[in-house]
Design a protein around this motif. Sequence first.
Motif, PDB file in Angstrom:
ATOM      1  N   ASP A  33       0.844  -1.198   0.000  1.00 38.76           N
ATOM      2  CA  ASP A  33       0.000   0.000   0.000  1.00 38.76           C
ATOM      3  C   ASP A  33       0.879   1.247   0.000  1.00 38.76           C
ATOM      4  O   ASP A  33       2.093   1.158   0.189  1.00 38.76           O
ATOM      5  CB  ASP A  33      -0.965   0.004   1.181  1.00 38.76           C
ATOM      6  CG  ASP A  33      -0.278  -0.001   2.533  1.00 38.76           C
ATOM      7  OD1 ASP A  33       0.959  -0.147   2.579  1.00 38.76           O
ATOM      8  OD2 ASP A  33      -0.966   0.137   3.549  1.00 38.76           O
ATOM      9  N   LYS A  34       0.265   2.366  -0.262  1.00 42.25           N
ATOM     10  CA  LYS A  34       0.955   3.655  -0.345  1.00 42.25           C
ATOM     11  C   LYS A  34       2.142   3.565  -1.311  1.00 42.25           C
ATOM     12  O   LYS A  34       3.280   3.836  -0.968  1.00 42.25           O
ATOM     13  CB  LYS A  34       1.383   4.116   1.035  1.00 42.25           C
ATOM     14  CG  LYS A  34       0.208   4.319   1.972  1.00 42.25           C
ATOM     15  CD  LYS A  34       0.670   4.661   3.369  1.00 42.25           C
ATOM     16  CE  LYS A  34      -0.486   4.617   4.330  1.00 42.25           C
ATOM     17  NZ  LYS A  34      -0.866   3.263   4.716  1.00 42.25           N
ATOM     18  N   TYR A  52      -3.047   4.400  -2.784  1.00 42.96           N
ATOM     19  CA  TYR A  52      -3.114   4.446  -1.328  1.00 42.96           C
ATOM     20  C   TYR A  52      -3.421   3.069  -0.740  1.00 42.96           C
ATOM     21  O   TYR A  52      -2.788   2.620   0.193  1.00 42.96           O
ATOM     22  CB  TYR A  52      -4.156   5.469  -0.868  1.00 42.96           C
ATOM     23  CG  TYR A  52      -4.082   5.764   0.595  1.00 42.96           C
ATOM     24  CD1 TYR A  52      -3.160   6.682   1.086  1.00 42.96           C
ATOM     25  CD2 TYR A  52      -4.897   5.114   1.511  1.00 42.96           C
ATOM     26  CE1 TYR A  52      -3.063   6.949   2.431  1.00 42.96           C
ATOM     27  CE2 TYR A  52      -4.807   5.371   2.860  1.00 42.96           C
ATOM     28  CZ  TYR A  52      -3.893   6.281   3.322  1.00 42.96           C
ATOM     29  OH  TYR A  52      -3.788   6.534   4.651  1.00 42.96           O
ATOM     30  N   SER A  53      -4.413   2.391  -1.288  1.00 47.56           N
ATOM     31  CA  SER A  53      -4.804   1.064  -0.782  1.00 47.56           C
ATOM     32  C   SER A  53      -3.820   0.002  -1.249  1.00 47.56           C
ATOM     33  O   SER A  53      -3.011   0.240  -2.131  1.00 47.56           O
ATOM     34  CB  SER A  53      -6.200   0.704  -1.283  1.00 47.56           C
ATOM     35  OG  SER A  53      -7.152   1.622  -0.801  1.00 47.56           O
ATOM     36  N   LYS A  54      -3.945  -1.191  -0.681  1.00 51.32           N
ATOM     37  CA  LYS A  54      -3.072  -2.297  -1.098  1.00 51.32           C
ATOM     38  C   LYS A  54      -3.302  -2.617  -2.567  1.00 51.32           C
ATOM     39  O   LYS A  54      -4.437  -2.686  -3.028  1.00 51.32           O
ATOM     40  CB  LYS A  54      -3.333  -3.541  -0.255  1.00 51.32           C
ATOM     41  CG  LYS A  54      -2.753  -3.415   1.130  1.00 51.32           C
ATOM     42  CD  LYS A  54      -2.812  -4.714   1.873  1.00 51.32           C
ATOM     43  CE  LYS A  54      -2.137  -4.505   3.217  1.00 51.32           C
ATOM     44  NZ  LYS A  54      -2.052  -5.703   3.999  1.00 51.32           N
ATOM     45  N   ASP A  72      -9.785   2.229  -5.668  1.00 47.48           N
ATOM     46  CA  ASP A  72      -9.173   3.021  -4.597  1.00 47.48           C
ATOM     47  C   ASP A  72      -9.503   4.488  -4.847  1.00 47.48           C
ATOM     48  O   ASP A  72      -8.906   5.124  -5.705  1.00 47.48           O
ATOM     49  CB  ASP A  72      -7.662   2.809  -4.582  1.00 47.48           C
ATOM     50  CG  ASP A  72      -6.968   3.572  -3.470  1.00 47.48           C
ATOM     51  OD1 ASP A  72      -7.636   4.332  -2.730  1.00 47.48           O
ATOM     52  OD2 ASP A  72      -5.752   3.425  -3.332  1.00 47.48           O
TER      53      ASP A  72
END
Length: 87
Positions: A33-34, A52-54, A72
């Motif tokens: 993520d990120k 941002y999300s996995k 996302d």
Amino acid sequence: MQKIKLKGVLFDSQFCNWEIVTSTFDKHIEGKDKVMFLVTTETGIKYGGFLYSKAVVDKYNSETKQYDKAFDPNSFVFTFKDDEPMK
């Protein structure tokens, strides 16, 4: 606003397989993520994106006969404005 620290390089096309059919890119980012992407084309155009999300690699669903897509709402893409191509 949340601060995010850079931790390292997940994938570098100079050292990792980036061929269209056999690329290992998905294996390097899946589950992370990120993630920030930075790309420089052969002509010097610079762009990127932020996830941002996995990261979820599209998986083929044999029941629906479609690829399952991840969503996302905090992701975005960007480009750098530059008068001079990168050398």
